[in-house]
Design a protein around this motif. Structure first.
Motif, PDB file in Angstrom:
ATOM      1  N   PHE A 183      13.875  16.619  -5.773  1.00 55.22           N
ATOM      2  CA  PHE A 183      12.725  17.193  -4.732  1.00 55.22           C
ATOM      3  C   PHE A 183      12.101  18.351  -5.574  1.00 55.22           C
ATOM      4  CE2 PHE A 183      11.813  20.401  -1.559  1.00 55.22           C
ATOM      5  CZ  PHE A 183      10.874  19.648  -0.834  1.00 55.22           C
ATOM      6  N   LYS A 184      12.592  19.345  -5.992  1.00 53.98           N
ATOM      7  CA  LYS A 184      12.069  20.421  -6.636  1.00 53.98           C
ATOM      8  C   LYS A 184      11.194  19.991  -7.747  1.00 53.98           C
ATOM      9  CE  LYS A 184      16.134  23.539  -5.569  1.00 53.98           C
ATOM     10  NZ  LYS A 184      17.117  24.271  -5.952  1.00 53.98           N
ATOM     11  N   LYS A 185      11.444  18.946  -8.490  1.00 51.29           N
ATOM     12  CA  LYS A 185      10.639  18.493  -9.657  1.00 51.29           C
ATOM     13  C   LYS A 185       9.560  17.594  -9.122  1.00 51.29           C
ATOM     14  CE  LYS A 185      12.565  20.790 -12.927  1.00 51.29           C
ATOM     15  NZ  LYS A 185      11.782  21.330 -14.255  1.00 51.29           N
ATOM     16  N   GLY A 186       9.901  17.204  -7.894  1.00 51.84           N
ATOM     17  CA  GLY A 186       8.802  15.943  -7.454  1.00 51.84           C
ATOM     18  C   GLY A 186       9.051  14.600  -8.203  1.00 51.84           C
ATOM     19  N   ILE A 187      10.362  14.372  -8.638  1.00 53.53           N
ATOM     20  CA  ILE A 187      10.604  13.067  -9.352  1.00 53.53           C
ATOM     21  C   ILE A 187      11.020  11.873  -8.015  1.00 53.53           C
ATOM     22  CG2 ILE A 187      12.412  12.020 -10.714  1.00 53.53           C
ATOM     23  CD1 ILE A 187      12.583  14.873 -12.181  1.00 53.53           C
ATOM     24  N   PRO A 188      10.322  11.044  -8.165  1.00 54.45           N
ATOM     25  CA  PRO A 188      10.745   9.873  -7.055  1.00 54.45           C
ATOM     26  C   PRO A 188      12.007   9.334  -7.303  1.00 54.45           C
ATOM     27  CG  PRO A 188       8.986   8.974  -8.751  1.00 54.45           C
ATOM     28  CD  PRO A 188       9.117  10.487  -8.957  1.00 54.45           C
ATOM     29  N   VAL A 189      12.649   8.696  -6.482  1.00 50.50           N
ATOM     30  CA  VAL A 189      14.059   8.125  -6.595  1.00 50.50           C
ATOM     31  C   VAL A 189      13.880   6.753  -6.179  1.00 50.50           C
ATOM     32  CG1 VAL A 189      16.444   8.158  -5.499  1.00 50.50           C
ATOM     33  CG2 VAL A 189      15.037  10.123  -6.244  1.00 50.50           C
ATOM     34  N   ASN A 190      14.279   5.799  -6.877  1.00 48.46           N
ATOM     35  CA  ASN A 190      14.092   4.341  -6.522  1.00 48.46           C
ATOM     36  C   ASN A 190      15.789   3.767  -6.191  1.00 48.46           C
ATOM     37  OD1 ASN A 190      12.726   1.453  -8.132  1.00 48.46           O
ATOM     38  ND2 ASN A 190      13.220   1.641  -6.180  1.00 48.46           N
ATOM     39  N   GLY A 199      13.306  -2.491  -4.218  1.00 45.73           N
ATOM     40  CA  GLY A 199      14.112  -1.543  -3.527  1.00 45.73           C
ATOM     41  C   GLY A 199      13.506  -0.676  -2.560  1.00 45.73           C
ATOM     42  N   THR A 200      13.994   0.658  -2.573  1.00 48.58           N
ATOM     43  CA  THR A 200      13.133   1.863  -1.701  1.00 48.58           C
ATOM     44  C   THR A 200      12.914   2.665  -2.528  1.00 48.58           C
ATOM     45  OG1 THR A 200      14.504   0.961   0.433  1.00 48.58           O
ATOM     46  CG2 THR A 200      13.781   3.298   0.106  1.00 48.58           C
ATOM     47  N   MET A 201      11.924   3.277  -2.403  1.00 46.07           N
ATOM     48  CA  MET A 201      11.241   4.488  -3.081  1.00 46.07           C
ATOM     49  C   MET A 201      11.371   5.746  -2.086  1.00 46.07           C
ATOM     50  SD  MET A 201      10.387   3.667  -6.080  1.00 46.07           S
ATOM     51  CE  MET A 201       9.620   5.280  -6.622  1.00 46.07           C
ATOM     52  N   ILE A 202      11.891   6.923  -2.863  1.00 46.49           N
ATOM     53  CA  ILE A 202      12.047   8.405  -1.954  1.00 46.49           C
ATOM     54  C   ILE A 202      10.970   9.027  -2.696  1.00 46.49           C
ATOM     55  CG2 ILE A 202      13.724   9.955  -1.267  1.00 46.49           C
ATOM     56  CD1 ILE A 202      16.062   7.852  -1.669  1.00 46.49           C
ATOM     57  N   VAL A 203      10.020   9.433  -1.993  1.00 46.24           N
ATOM     58  CA  VAL A 203       9.046  10.551  -2.338  1.00 46.24           C
ATOM     59  C   VAL A 203       8.766  11.599  -1.558  1.00 46.24           C
ATOM     60  CG1 VAL A 203       7.871   8.511  -3.471  1.00 46.24           C
ATOM     61  CG2 VAL A 203       7.198   8.780  -1.232  1.00 46.24           C
ATOM     62  N   THR A 204       7.610  12.285  -2.135  1.00 44.89           N
ATOM     63  CA  THR A 204       7.334  13.635  -1.275  1.00 44.89           C
ATOM     64  C   THR A 204       6.681  13.385   0.025  1.00 44.89           C
ATOM     65  OG1 THR A 204       7.083  14.652  -3.478  1.00 44.89           O
ATOM     66  CG2 THR A 204       6.342  15.680  -1.462  1.00 44.89           C
ATOM     67  N   THR A 205       5.791  12.417   0.052  1.00 45.53           N
ATOM     68  CA  THR A 205       5.084  12.087   1.209  1.00 45.53           C
ATOM     69  C   THR A 205       4.787  10.633   1.167  1.00 45.53           C
ATOM     70  OG1 THR A 205       2.690  12.286   0.390  1.00 45.53           O
ATOM     71  CG2 THR A 205       3.696  14.324   1.439  1.00 45.53           C
ATOM     72  N   PRO A 235      10.617   0.132   2.451  1.00 44.79           N
ATOM     73  CA  PRO A 235       9.992   0.417   1.126  1.00 44.79           C
ATOM     74  C   PRO A 235      10.002   1.625   0.558  1.00 44.79           C
ATOM     75  CG  PRO A 235       8.439  -0.241   2.678  1.00 44.79           C
ATOM     76  CD  PRO A 235       9.484  -0.176   3.463  1.00 44.79           C
ATOM     77  N   VAL A 236       9.466   2.653   1.493  1.00 48.30           N
ATOM     78  CA  VAL A 236       9.211   4.076   1.220  1.00 48.30           C
ATOM     79  C   VAL A 236       9.849   5.049   2.390  1.00 48.30           C
ATOM     80  CG1 VAL A 236       7.493   5.718   0.220  1.00 48.30           C
ATOM     81  CG2 VAL A 236       7.083   3.398   0.227  1.00 48.30           C
ATOM     82  N   LEU A 237      10.411   5.999   1.738  1.00 46.46           N
ATOM     83  CA  LEU A 237      10.871   7.040   2.368  1.00 46.46           C
ATOM     84  C   LEU A 237      10.472   8.466   1.811  1.00 46.46           C
ATOM     85  CD1 LEU A 237      14.533   6.028   3.447  1.00 46.46           C
ATOM     86  CD2 LEU A 237      12.834   6.509   5.113  1.00 46.46           C
ATOM     87  N   THR A 238      10.519   9.536   2.723  1.00 46.39           N
ATOM     88  CA  THR A 238      10.378  10.709   2.143  1.00 46.39           C
ATOM     89  C   THR A 238      11.604  11.476   1.855  1.00 46.39           C
ATOM     90  OG1 THR A 238      10.434  11.997   4.070  1.00 46.39           O
ATOM     91  CG2 THR A 238       8.460  11.237   3.541  1.00 46.39           C
ATOM     92  N   TYR A 239      11.957  12.436   0.966  1.00 47.54           N
ATOM     93  CA  TYR A 239      13.018  12.967   0.723  1.00 47.54           C
ATOM     94  C   TYR A 239      13.745  13.606   1.953  1.00 47.54           C
ATOM     95  CZ  TYR A 239      11.287  13.648  -4.199  1.00 47.54           C
ATOM     96  OH  TYR A 239      10.605  13.354  -5.493  1.00 47.54           O
ATOM     97  N   ARG A 240      12.810  14.093   2.797  1.00 48.79           N
ATOM     98  CA  ARG A 240      13.598  14.621   4.106  1.00 48.79           C
ATOM     99  C   ARG A 240      14.169  13.582   4.927  1.00 48.79           C
ATOM    100  NH1 ARG A 240      10.545  18.864   8.650  1.00 48.79           N
ATOM    101  NH2 ARG A 240      12.247  18.792  10.062  1.00 48.79           N
ATOM    102  N   GLU A 241      13.386  12.641   4.982  1.00 49.98           N
ATOM    103  CA  GLU A 241      14.047  11.352   5.928  1.00 49.98           C
ATOM    104  C   GLU A 241      15.307  11.019   5.351  1.00 49.98           C
ATOM    105  OE1 GLU A 241       9.920   9.382   7.769  1.00 49.98           O
ATOM    106  OE2 GLU A 241      10.280   8.958   5.509  1.00 49.98           O
ATOM    107  N   MET A 242      15.089  10.571   3.877  1.00 50.27           N
ATOM    108  CA  MET A 242      16.661  10.158   3.275  1.00 50.27           C
ATOM    109  C   MET A 242      17.588  11.208   3.360  1.00 50.27           C
ATOM    110  SD  MET A 242      17.606   7.290   1.928  1.00 50.27           S
ATOM    111  CE  MET A 242      19.337   7.316   1.816  1.00 50.27           C
ATOM    112  N   ARG A 243      17.200  12.320   3.282  1.00 50.19           N
ATOM    113  CA  ARG A 243      18.231  13.467   3.198  1.00 50.19           C
ATOM    114  C   ARG A 243      19.072  13.588   4.750  1.00 50.19           C
ATOM    115  NH1 ARG A 243      18.343  19.106   4.433  1.00 50.19           N
ATOM    116  NH2 ARG A 243      20.034  20.194   3.291  1.00 50.19           N
TER     117      ARG A 243
END
Length: 318
Positions: A266-273, A284-290, A239-247
């Motif tokens: 990532f630089k702007k902290g905008i979540p990806v769905n 879906g899956t959310m990609i976030v900072t933490t 359900p949720v991943l960090t930017y680093r994990e997804m990358r």
């Protein structure tokens, strides 16, 4: 404001494009839409980008590509007919392709990039025309006019910093904006593409430029899974991943998202769905900072042949 990107399977047929437009028009915040070239309509079908590469390579070898050109035009014709758009748009697409061929080139990579980019470019024109035909205020956006400038590395371009300021102006435009993915322009005015699958990158750049609330990346799966569903039966959805994990998972073989997608957002902290065009109700899956660790110690498992990653961290190392 939401930026949403639709992959090749979402644009593969008239029925799929209707689904895309239903999703876009169901939320007034979805005003900036990035489209890929039409993908496979069925298992043994050929993606439009592959048809265009074949066209370009055939022309470079023989200076003749009528058969290959007809294959591309026929694919768009079937889609246009399914959308009741008439033959005018098909003629425009054919003329667009012929113009690209006639422009000439001083080396082969430049010509191949120009032809490859026609897939997304004409897909965007087609979607914009369909939205207009059903009564919506929609327009095609030319990446050059919008100011998407890339390094002149054919087939593997990088966005230039000034692009973000240029593209930020899109936020103030009215209606639904249809933007072709995968390519931009060099400062000398030539068409340049990202690496294959680069429409994801276009969407991320636009989301960062307009400071979107979320970047929705629509594909053909309900979420990112902990392992490849083609190899593992019923893998757990993430359900949720960090930017680093997804990358890291993307670099190691997760094909759901291009590995270079996340840097701009990532630089702007905008979540990806990550969402499914065929099942838009799925979260879906959310990609976030933490994130909280709720899914166990392992985020996901990926593998790719001939692949190695080295991660170096040292205090005061730049």
């Amino acid at each position: 404001m939401k930026v949403c990107k639709f992959g090749g399977t979402s644009l593969a047929s008239a029925e799929q494009i209707k689904k895309v437009c239903d999703i876009v028009t169901s939320d007034s915040e979805r005003r900036l839409v990035v489209v890929s070239a039409p993908g496979k309509e069925f298992e043994n079908d050929i993606k439009v980008t592959d048809l265009l590469i074949n066209l370009a390579e055939t022309f470079l070898k023989t200076q003749n590509c009528e058969k290959e050109l007809d294959a591309v035009v026929s694919r768009y014709r079937r889609i246009a007919e399914g959308l009741n758009l008439g033959n005018e748009i098909v003629k425009d697409i054919e003329n667009n392709l012929r113009t690209r061929i006639m422009l000439g080139y001083d080396h082969e990579e430049k010509f191949i990039d120009r032809m490859k980019a026609a897939g997304e470019d004409n897909s965007a024109r087609l979607v914009a025309k369909y939205l207009k035909s059903i009564g919506y205020n929609a327009q095609y956006i030319n990446p050059k006019d919008a100011g998407l400038f890339l390094s002149d590395e054919y087939g593997n371009a990088r966005v230039l910093p000034q692009s973000f300021k240029n593209l930020s102006k899109l936020r103030d435009m009215d209606g639904i904006l249809i933007f072709p993915g995968f390519f931009g322009y060099s400062l000398s005015g030539e068409v340049v593409t990202f690496s294959r699958g680069g429409s994801d990158i276009t969407g991320s750049i636009l989301a960062a430029a307009v400071e979107a609330d979320v970047y929705e990346n629509f594909t053909d799966v309900n979420s990112v899974f902990a392992a490849n569903p083609k190899l593992i039966e019923n893998p757990k959805a993430i359900p949720v991943l960090t930017y680093r994990e997804m990358r890291e998972l993307s670099y190691a073989g997760f094909s759901v998202l291009h590995e270079e997608t996340l840097a701009p957002v990532f630089k702007k902290g905008i979540p990806v769905n990550i969402r499914n065009t065929n099942n838009p109700e799925a979260a879906g899956t959310m990609i976030v900072t933490t994130r909280e660790i709720k899914n166990g110690p392992v985020s996901g498992i990926a593998g790719s042949g001939g692949f190695i990653t080295i991660n170096i961290h040292k205090y005061m190392m730049n």
